[in-house]
Design a protein around this motif. Structure first.
Motif, PDB file in Angstrom:
ATOM      1  N   TRP A  19      -0.062  -0.262   5.468  1.00 21.40           N
ATOM      2  CA  TRP A  19      -1.299   0.380   5.013  1.00 21.40           C
ATOM      3  C   TRP A  19      -1.570   1.688   5.745  1.00 21.40           C
ATOM      4  O   TRP A  19      -2.561   2.361   5.453  1.00 21.40           O
ATOM      5  N   TYR A  49      -5.261   8.353   1.498  1.00 18.90           N
ATOM      6  CA  TYR A  49      -5.349   8.074   0.067  1.00 18.90           C
ATOM      7  C   TYR A  49      -6.495   8.861  -0.565  1.00 18.90           C
ATOM      8  O   TYR A  49      -7.417   9.340   0.111  1.00 18.90           O
ATOM      9  N   ASP A  92      -6.050   5.150   6.678  1.00 23.84           N
ATOM     10  CA  ASP A  92      -5.972   3.855   7.331  1.00 23.84           C
ATOM     11  C   ASP A  92      -4.879   3.861   8.396  1.00 23.84           C
ATOM     12  O   ASP A  92      -3.927   4.653   8.327  1.00 23.84           O
ATOM     13  N   GLN A 129      -2.558   0.762  10.383  1.00 21.96           N
ATOM     14  CA  GLN A 129      -2.259  -0.649  10.567  1.00 21.96           C
ATOM     15  C   GLN A 129      -1.667  -0.876  11.948  1.00 21.96           C
ATOM     16  O   GLN A 129      -0.774  -0.148  12.384  1.00 21.96           O
ATOM     17  N   VAL A 132      -6.016  -3.668  10.167  1.00 21.80           N
ATOM     18  CA  VAL A 132      -6.121  -2.316   9.630  1.00 21.80           C
ATOM     19  C   VAL A 132      -7.488  -1.744   9.993  1.00 21.80           C
ATOM     20  O   VAL A 132      -8.516  -2.426   9.845  1.00 21.80           O
ATOM     21  N   THR A 180      -4.803  -7.961   6.773  1.00 23.23           N
ATOM     22  CA  THR A 180      -3.888  -7.837   5.648  1.00 23.23           C
ATOM     23  C   THR A 180      -2.832  -8.938   5.649  1.00 23.23           C
ATOM     24  O   THR A 180      -2.375  -9.385   6.706  1.00 23.23           O
ATOM     25  N   ARG A 207       0.616  -6.997   1.082  1.00 24.71           N
ATOM     26  CA  ARG A 207      -0.008  -6.062   0.135  1.00 24.71           C
ATOM     27  C   ARG A 207      -1.469  -6.396  -0.189  1.00 24.71           C
ATOM     28  O   ARG A 207      -2.070  -5.758  -1.049  1.00 24.71           O
ATOM     29  N   LEU A 221      -5.430  -6.892   1.268  1.00 20.89           N
ATOM     30  CA  LEU A 221      -6.293  -6.476   2.375  1.00 20.89           C
ATOM     31  C   LEU A 221      -7.725  -6.903   2.098  1.00 20.89           C
ATOM     32  O   LEU A 221      -8.283  -6.592   1.040  1.00 20.89           O
ATOM     33  N   GLU A 237      -8.638  -5.235  -1.405  1.00 21.74           N
ATOM     34  CA  GLU A 237      -7.751  -4.214  -1.960  1.00 21.74           C
ATOM     35  C   GLU A 237      -6.344  -4.788  -2.105  1.00 21.74           C
ATOM     36  O   GLU A 237      -5.866  -5.522  -1.227  1.00 21.74           O
ATOM     37  N   ALA A 268      -2.353  -3.652  -3.014  1.00 26.26           N
ATOM     38  CA  ALA A 268      -1.357  -2.601  -3.215  1.00 26.26           C
ATOM     39  C   ALA A 268      -0.340  -3.110  -4.243  1.00 26.26           C
ATOM     40  O   ALA A 268       0.600  -3.825  -3.906  1.00 26.26           O
ATOM     41  N   SER A 290      -2.980   1.374  -5.171  1.00 26.40           N
ATOM     42  CA  SER A 290      -3.733   0.167  -4.826  1.00 26.40           C
ATOM     43  C   SER A 290      -5.008   0.116  -5.658  1.00 26.40           C
ATOM     44  O   SER A 290      -5.550   1.144  -6.061  1.00 26.40           O
ATOM     45  N   ARG A 335      -1.975   6.307  -2.765  1.00 28.18           N
ATOM     46  CA  ARG A 335      -1.710   6.290  -1.332  1.00 28.18           C
ATOM     47  C   ARG A 335      -0.468   7.131  -1.042  1.00 28.18           C
ATOM     48  O   ARG A 335       0.584   6.929  -1.657  1.00 28.18           O
TER      49      ARG A 335
END
Length: 276
Positions: A40, A44, A99, A101, A107, A155, A158, A160, A215, A217, A223, A266
């Motif tokens: 992440w 974005y 973001d 991670q 995150v 997360t 994929r 979150l 969220e 992805a 995402s 993203r």
């Protein structure tokens, strides 16, 4: 001649024996492509659409420019409060953020968003009737909201889940319509003629915002999200000027709730590498 044939036969037999000793050539598997866990980390930009509603409270402190003594405009007594609960309206806008991670599954991020809104409501003054037998009304309309927030999430590759909080902004318009007087002064419409008093005001609000979201992805660079936000704006004194020149001061407090869905592009994304 006989000796040559014997030598040739011996050479053939020796070569066959050596080949048998070597055995079959071992089989080597081709490398297997494996996906790197999604990251992440990165920035974005995206858009969103949703719905929301506002709750606005009008409180009369009984302060008016034309009267040194306490005089109320919307309430029977100083401190009376009238609530304007708005209908559900549409919101839509854009967001941008970054973001980071860390520790595999955590995150953190910073984001800003802006939403045009159609959030409005009207209420009747329960204390006084208006002119010509019609009610005196108070209205509130929010033209836009915005926020600058930080977020913390957990997360699973994929997916979150996150909470967020920060500073909220809004632009509001208010109006008082069909009042007998505003700020203790009646509103002339001609010589010895008086009509309903109407006044309006607008202001920018600064408050706080808190929310939570999910969220997903669904592609290396894309995402989708669903998010809830609550905006809180503490009491602010707003001036309403009537045509006669008197000004009534009303304290206005507002809360806004918004649910939205959105999509982000993203920058970056997970790559595919060979695993041996």
């Amino acid at each position: 001649m006989k000796k040559l044939l014997l030598a040739t036969s011996a050479l053939i037999i020796a070569s066959s024996a050596q080949a048998a000793d070597l055995g079959a050539r071992p089989y080597t598997k081709a490398p297997v492509a494996a996906a790197v866990p999604f990251s992440w980390t990165g920035c974005y930009v995206g858009g969103h659409i949703g719905g929301g509603a506002s709750r606005t409270g009008f409180t009369d402190p009984a302060i008016a420019s034309a009267n040194p003594a306490p005089v109320t405009t919307i309430g029977l007594l100083p401190g009376d409060r009238i609530a304007v609960n708005g209908d559900v309206g549409v919101v839509g806008g854009v967001q941008v953020g970054c973001d980071y991670q860390f520790s595999n599954n955590w995150v953190i991020g910073l984001a800003g968003d802006f939403s045009g809104t159609d959030l409005h409501g009207v209420a009747n003054d329960p204390f006084f009737a208006g002119k010509s037998g019609n009610p005196a009304t108070l209205s509130s309309r929010t033209d836009w909201v915005a926020s600058v927030t930080g977020r913390v999430g957990y997360t699973w590759d994929r997916f979150l889940v996150y909470g967020k909080g920060g500073v909220g902004f809004a632009h509001d318009r208010y109006s008082l319509n069909n009042f007998v007087d505003i700020g203790g002064a009646i509103c002339p419409t001609g010589v010895f003629a008086f009509g309903p008093c109407n006044a309006s005001a607008s202001t920018d609000r600064v408050g706080w915002v808190a929310g939570a979201g999910f969220e997903w992805a669904f592609a290396p660079n894309w995402s989708a999200l669903v998010e809830y936000n609550h905006y809180g704006f503490d009491s602010k004194r707003v001036a309403f000027v009537n045509p006669a020149g008197s000004t009534a001061f009303i304290d206005i407090k507002q809360d806004i709730d918004i649910v939205k869905v959105g999509i982000n592009y993203r920058f970056g994304g997970s790559a595919i590498v060979a695993k041996y």
